[in-house]
Design a protein around this motif. Structure first.
Motif, PDB file in Angstrom:
ATOM      1  N   MET A   1       0.846  -1.189   0.000  1.00 38.78           N
ATOM      2  CA  MET A   1       0.000   0.000   0.000  1.00 38.78           C
ATOM      3  C   MET A   1       0.882   1.239   0.000  1.00 38.78           C
ATOM      4  SD  MET A   1      -2.866   1.439   0.199  1.00 38.78           S
ATOM      5  CE  MET A   1      -3.731   2.836   0.815  1.00 38.78           C
ATOM      6  N   THR A   2       0.611   2.178  -0.897  1.00 41.77           N
ATOM      7  CA  THR A   2       1.403   3.393  -0.994  1.00 41.77           C
ATOM      8  C   THR A   2       0.514   4.590  -0.752  1.00 41.77           C
ATOM      9  OG1 THR A   2       2.489   2.250  -2.815  1.00 41.77           O
ATOM     10  CG2 THR A   2       3.094   4.535  -2.454  1.00 41.77           C
ATOM     11  N   VAL A   3       0.932   5.483   0.131  1.00 34.18           N
ATOM     12  CA  VAL A   3       0.245   6.755   0.292  1.00 34.18           C
ATOM     13  C   VAL A   3       1.173   7.837  -0.225  1.00 34.18           C
ATOM     14  CG1 VAL A   3      -0.784   8.388   1.895  1.00 34.18           C
ATOM     15  CG2 VAL A   3      -1.022   5.946   2.310  1.00 34.18           C
ATOM     16  N   PHE A   4       0.731   8.564  -1.236  1.00 35.25           N
ATOM     17  CA  PHE A   4       1.550   9.631  -1.802  1.00 35.25           C
ATOM     18  C   PHE A   4       1.107  10.982  -1.258  1.00 35.25           C
ATOM     19  CE2 PHE A   4       3.839   7.387  -5.010  1.00 35.25           C
ATOM     20  CZ  PHE A   4       3.044   6.305  -5.312  1.00 35.25           C
ATOM     21  N   HIS A   5       2.053  11.743  -0.723  1.00 32.55           N
ATOM     22  CA  HIS A   5       1.771  13.145  -0.422  1.00 32.55           C
ATOM     23  C   HIS A   5       2.480  13.892  -1.538  1.00 32.55           C
ATOM     24  CE1 HIS A   5       0.315  12.278   3.650  1.00 32.55           C
ATOM     25  NE2 HIS A   5       1.160  11.273   3.553  1.00 32.55           N
ATOM     26  N   ARG A   6       1.737  14.322  -2.524  1.00 35.48           N
ATOM     27  CA  ARG A   6       2.401  14.773  -3.725  1.00 35.48           C
ATOM     28  C   ARG A   6       2.488  16.284  -3.824  1.00 35.48           C
ATOM     29  NH1 ARG A   6       2.247  16.365  -9.564  1.00 35.48           N
ATOM     30  NH2 ARG A   6       4.066  15.296 -10.309  1.00 35.48           N
ATOM     31  N   ASN A   7       3.653  16.799  -4.149  1.00 33.00           N
ATOM     32  CA  ASN A   7       3.769  18.168  -4.630  1.00 33.00           C
ATOM     33  C   ASN A   7       4.739  18.124  -5.798  1.00 33.00           C
ATOM     34  OD1 ASN A   7       6.420  18.215  -3.596  1.00 33.00           O
ATOM     35  ND2 ASN A   7       5.610  18.697  -1.569  1.00 33.00           N
ATOM     36  N   GLU A   8       5.109  19.272  -6.308  1.00 32.28           N
ATOM     37  CA  GLU A   8       5.879  19.276  -7.556  1.00 32.28           C
ATOM     38  C   GLU A   8       7.272  18.660  -7.428  1.00 32.28           C
ATOM     39  OE1 GLU A   8       4.221  19.720 -10.303  1.00 32.28           O
ATOM     40  OE2 GLU A   8       2.643  19.991  -8.835  1.00 32.28           O
ATOM     41  N   THR A   9       7.754  18.481  -6.209  1.00 34.94           N
ATOM     42  CA  THR A   9       9.101  17.922  -6.050  1.00 34.94           C
ATOM     43  C   THR A   9       9.085  16.399  -5.954  1.00 34.94           C
ATOM     44  OG1 THR A   9       8.997  18.034  -3.649  1.00 34.94           O
ATOM     45  CG2 THR A   9       9.843  19.976  -4.793  1.00 34.94           C
ATOM     46  N   LYS A  10       7.876  15.792  -5.851  1.00 30.60           N
ATOM     47  CA  LYS A  10       7.811  14.345  -5.651  1.00 30.60           C
ATOM     48  C   LYS A  10       8.008  13.585  -6.953  1.00 30.60           C
ATOM     49  CE  LYS A  10       7.372  14.056  -1.242  1.00 30.60           C
ATOM     50  NZ  LYS A  10       6.207  14.063  -0.426  1.00 30.60           N
ATOM     51  N   GLN A  11       8.301  12.315  -6.796  1.00 23.21           N
ATOM     52  CA  GLN A  11       8.620  11.458  -7.944  1.00 23.21           C
ATOM     53  C   GLN A  11       7.382  11.142  -8.782  1.00 23.21           C
ATOM     54  OE1 GLN A  11      11.836  10.623  -8.686  1.00 23.21           O
ATOM     55  NE2 GLN A  11      12.137  12.117  -7.052  1.00 23.21           N
ATOM     56  N   PRO A  12       7.581  10.783 -10.041  1.00 18.75           N
ATOM     57  CA  PRO A  12       6.447  10.331 -10.862  1.00 18.75           C
ATOM     58  C   PRO A  12       5.832   9.072 -10.262  1.00 18.75           C
ATOM     59  CG  PRO A  12       8.454  10.603 -12.187  1.00 18.75           C
ATOM     60  CD  PRO A  12       8.851  10.756 -10.752  1.00 18.75           C
ATOM     61  N   LEU A  13       4.611   8.781 -10.706  1.00 13.60           N
ATOM     62  CA  LEU A  13       3.925   7.577 -10.242  1.00 13.60           C
ATOM     63  C   LEU A  13       4.717   6.352 -10.682  1.00 13.60           C
ATOM     64  CD1 LEU A  13       1.139   7.059  -8.842  1.00 13.60           C
ATOM     65  CD2 LEU A  13       0.267   6.527 -11.113  1.00 13.60           C
ATOM     66  N   PRO A  14       4.979   5.392  -9.775  1.00 16.21           N
ATOM     67  CA  PRO A  14       5.707   4.186 -10.174  1.00 16.21           C
ATOM     68  C   PRO A  14       5.000   3.457 -11.319  1.00 16.21           C
ATOM     69  CG  PRO A  14       5.454   4.276  -7.792  1.00 16.21           C
ATOM     70  CD  PRO A  14       4.648   5.396  -8.345  1.00 16.21           C
ATOM     71  N   GLU A  15       5.792   2.817 -12.133  1.00 22.08           N
ATOM     72  CA  GLU A  15       5.283   2.149 -13.349  1.00 22.08           C
ATOM     73  C   GLU A  15       4.132   1.187 -13.041  1.00 22.08           C
ATOM     74  OE1 GLU A  15       5.132   2.128 -17.193  1.00 22.08           O
ATOM     75  OE2 GLU A  15       6.896   3.114 -16.321  1.00 22.08           O
ATOM     76  N   HIS A  16       4.267   0.413 -11.948  1.00 17.74           N
ATOM     77  CA  HIS A  16       3.266  -0.630 -11.679  1.00 17.74           C
ATOM     78  C   HIS A  16       1.914  -0.065 -11.260  1.00 17.74           C
ATOM     79  CE1 HIS A  16       4.673   0.122  -7.553  1.00 17.74           C
ATOM     80  NE2 HIS A  16       3.546  -0.413  -7.160  1.00 17.74           N
ATOM     81  N   LEU A  17       1.856   1.247 -10.966  1.00 19.11           N
ATOM     82  CA  LEU A  17       0.580   1.858 -10.577  1.00 19.11           C
ATOM     83  C   LEU A  17      -0.059   2.637 -11.721  1.00 19.11           C
ATOM     84  CD1 LEU A  17       1.453   3.126  -6.982  1.00 19.11           C
ATOM     85  CD2 LEU A  17       0.082   1.133  -7.600  1.00 19.11           C
ATOM     86  N   ARG A  18       0.605   2.683 -12.875  1.00 27.56           N
ATOM     87  CA  ARG A  18       0.049   3.445 -14.002  1.00 27.56           C
ATOM     88  C   ARG A  18      -1.032   2.645 -14.728  1.00 27.56           C
ATOM     89  NH1 ARG A  18       5.208   6.640 -16.667  1.00 27.56           N
ATOM     90  NH2 ARG A  18       6.024   7.422 -14.685  1.00 27.56           N
ATOM     91  N   GLY A  19      -1.913   3.392 -15.382  1.00 28.15           N
ATOM     92  CA  GLY A  19      -2.955   2.745 -16.190  1.00 28.15           C
ATOM     93  C   GLY A  19      -4.055   2.121 -15.356  1.00 28.15           C
ATOM     94  N   GLY A  20      -4.188   2.583 -14.124  1.00 30.30           N
ATOM     95  CA  GLY A  20      -5.161   1.976 -13.221  1.00 30.30           C
ATOM     96  C   GLY A  20      -6.530   2.641 -13.270  1.00 30.30           C
ATOM     97  N   VAL A  21      -7.405   2.133 -12.402  1.00 31.18           N
ATOM     98  CA  VAL A  21      -8.734   2.701 -12.202  1.00 31.18           C
ATOM     99  C   VAL A  21      -8.628   3.676 -11.021  1.00 31.18           C
ATOM    100  CG1 VAL A  21     -11.134   2.189 -11.611  1.00 31.18           C
ATOM    101  CG2 VAL A  21      -9.842   0.609 -13.059  1.00 31.18           C
ATOM    102  N   ILE A  22      -9.057   4.917 -11.255  1.00 29.95           N
ATOM    103  CA  ILE A  22      -8.906   5.959 -10.241  1.00 29.95           C
ATOM    104  C   ILE A  22     -10.277   6.325  -9.678  1.00 29.95           C
ATOM    105  CG2 ILE A  22      -7.878   8.198  -9.716  1.00 29.95           C
ATOM    106  CD1 ILE A  22      -5.867   6.368 -11.085  1.00 29.95           C
ATOM    107  N   ALA A  23     -10.481   6.094  -8.383  1.00 30.05           N
ATOM    108  CA  ALA A  23     -11.687   6.591  -7.702  1.00 30.05           C
ATOM    109  C   ALA A  23     -11.358   7.988  -7.166  1.00 30.05           C
ATOM    110  CB  ALA A  23     -12.072   5.666  -6.557  1.00 30.05           C
ATOM    111  N   ILE A  24     -12.170   8.980  -7.539  1.00 29.33           N
ATOM    112  CA  ILE A  24     -11.883  10.357  -7.136  1.00 29.33           C
ATOM    113  C   ILE A  24     -12.963  10.855  -6.193  1.00 29.33           C
ATOM    114  CG2 ILE A  24     -11.415  12.715  -7.907  1.00 29.33           C
ATOM    115  CD1 ILE A  24     -10.833  11.709 -10.640  1.00 29.33           C
ATOM    116  N   GLY A  25     -12.538  11.490  -5.102  1.00 26.88           N
ATOM    117  CA  GLY A  25     -13.495  12.109  -4.188  1.00 26.88           C
ATOM    118  C   GLY A  25     -12.823  12.467  -2.875  1.00 26.88           C
TER     119      GLY A  25
END
Length: 326
Positions: A1-25
């Motif tokens: 399980m990964t929790v990202f606290h993202r701002n402009e200095t953080k790394q791109p999304l890891p390859e294995h998490l790309r192309g997924g289904v995103i629940a937004i809310g």
């Protein structure tokens, strides 16, 4: 399980998490209405063999626009992430919400976040989700963007309870403000739970034969003052039934800060410094002012008997409740 606290200095999304289904809310409370959206995302991801992710926003947007009225969070970020992890999501992305972010256009939200960063293959959200400056992006905008950019969009209708009422975080907050924790649990699908560090108190309970684990909750918590039947979970996962008092302790303190004091049944040990969870199963009574400590102890014995009886017959309301409280 990964929790990202993202701002402009953080790394791109890891390859294995790309192309997924995103629940937004926002998903504050992860109540049964939210669970309908989230479960749809998990089901689609499982069918396609791709990761399921949640995109949420921190802090709560209302806290940014009205800092003088911080919102009563049903599930602060760490608890929300743990519930989502337990449901089966691969990652929770806590996107920083500030005034700058609120000014970006709906088009830039889709291009910069959903496509270039998350590489979404499907977006799942509630039917009333709006995004972008001035809430310009709505369901129709999102679906058109999906058509144009090659990602699917699934909109989930409002979830209604057994009385055909729409479940909402604000209604659950109102129930907790009245002490109606059993009714709130019916809406959440699990018992309302708080987490905090156990701190030192005046140790009066110890001298009365009722030592308590004391926790200070955020000032914006609007739980009704009173006595509750609770279940206490320590960091090692062990569970203890108990009775808790939430309030300002009118018998022993003229103006105490709001405090949650939990007496754990059949337990002795040191809990100081542990970050533990308390789940609320029933409201026993309101806070009362007693004529001295003897009357208080008599009432505490009654409260203990009532809480033990209530907790002896409880059953899980569902998978989240089982993980949190059983």
């Amino acid at each position: 399980m990964t929790v990202f606290h993202r701002n402009e200095t953080k790394q791109p999304l890891p390859e294995h998490l790309r192309g997924g289904v995103i629940a937004i809310g926002n998903f504050d409370g992860v109540h049964r209405g939210h669970q309908a959206v989230l479960q749809r995302a998990l089901d689609i991801a499982a069918e396609r063999g791709v990761p399921a992710l949640v995109l949420t926003f921190e802090p709560h947007p209302r806290t940014v626009f009205r800092p003088e009225h911080p919102v009563f969070r049903l599930t602060p970020a760490p608890l929300k992430a743990r519930i989502l992890e337990g449901m089966g999501f691969s990652a929770v992305i806590e996107y920083p919400f500030d005034r700058g972010f609120s000014e970006i256009s709906a088009h830039d939200f889709i291009r910069g976040i959903l496509l270039d960063w998350l590489h979404a293959s499907e977006v799942v959200t509630g039917f009333d989700f709006h995004f972008g400056k001035g809430r310009e992006g709505g369901p129709a905008f999102l679906m058109a963007a999906g058509e144009e950019n090659g990602f699917g969009v699934t909109l989930v209708d409002a979830f209604r309870d057994e009385n055909a009422s729409v479940i909402s975080s604000s209604f659950i907050r109102a129930l907790l403000g009245k002490g109606q924790v059993a009714e709130a649990a019916g809406q959440l699908g699990y018992r309302y739970t708080v987490e905090a560090e156990v701190i030192g108190g005046k140790q009066l309970g110890r001298t009365l034969g009722y030592p308590t684990a004391n926790m200070q909750l955020p000032p914006e918590v609007e739980l009704r003052n009173g006595i509750y039947a609770v279940r206490f979970r320590r960091p090692d996962g062990s569970l203890h039934d108990g009775v808790a008092s939430y309030g300002r302790r009118p018998t022993v303190d003229a103006n105490g800060a709001p405090l949650l004091e939990t007496f754990l049944f059949d337990f002795s040990g040191d809990l100081y410094g542990e970050v533990s969870a308390v789940s609320f199963f029933g409201h026993l009574r309101d806070e009362l002012k007693f004529d001295g400590l003897d009357a208080l102890v008599v009432q505490m014995k009654r409260d203990e008997e009532e809480a033990r009886a209530l907790l002896s017959g409880v059953r899980p309301l569902g998978p989240i409740d089982r993980r949190l409280c059983f």
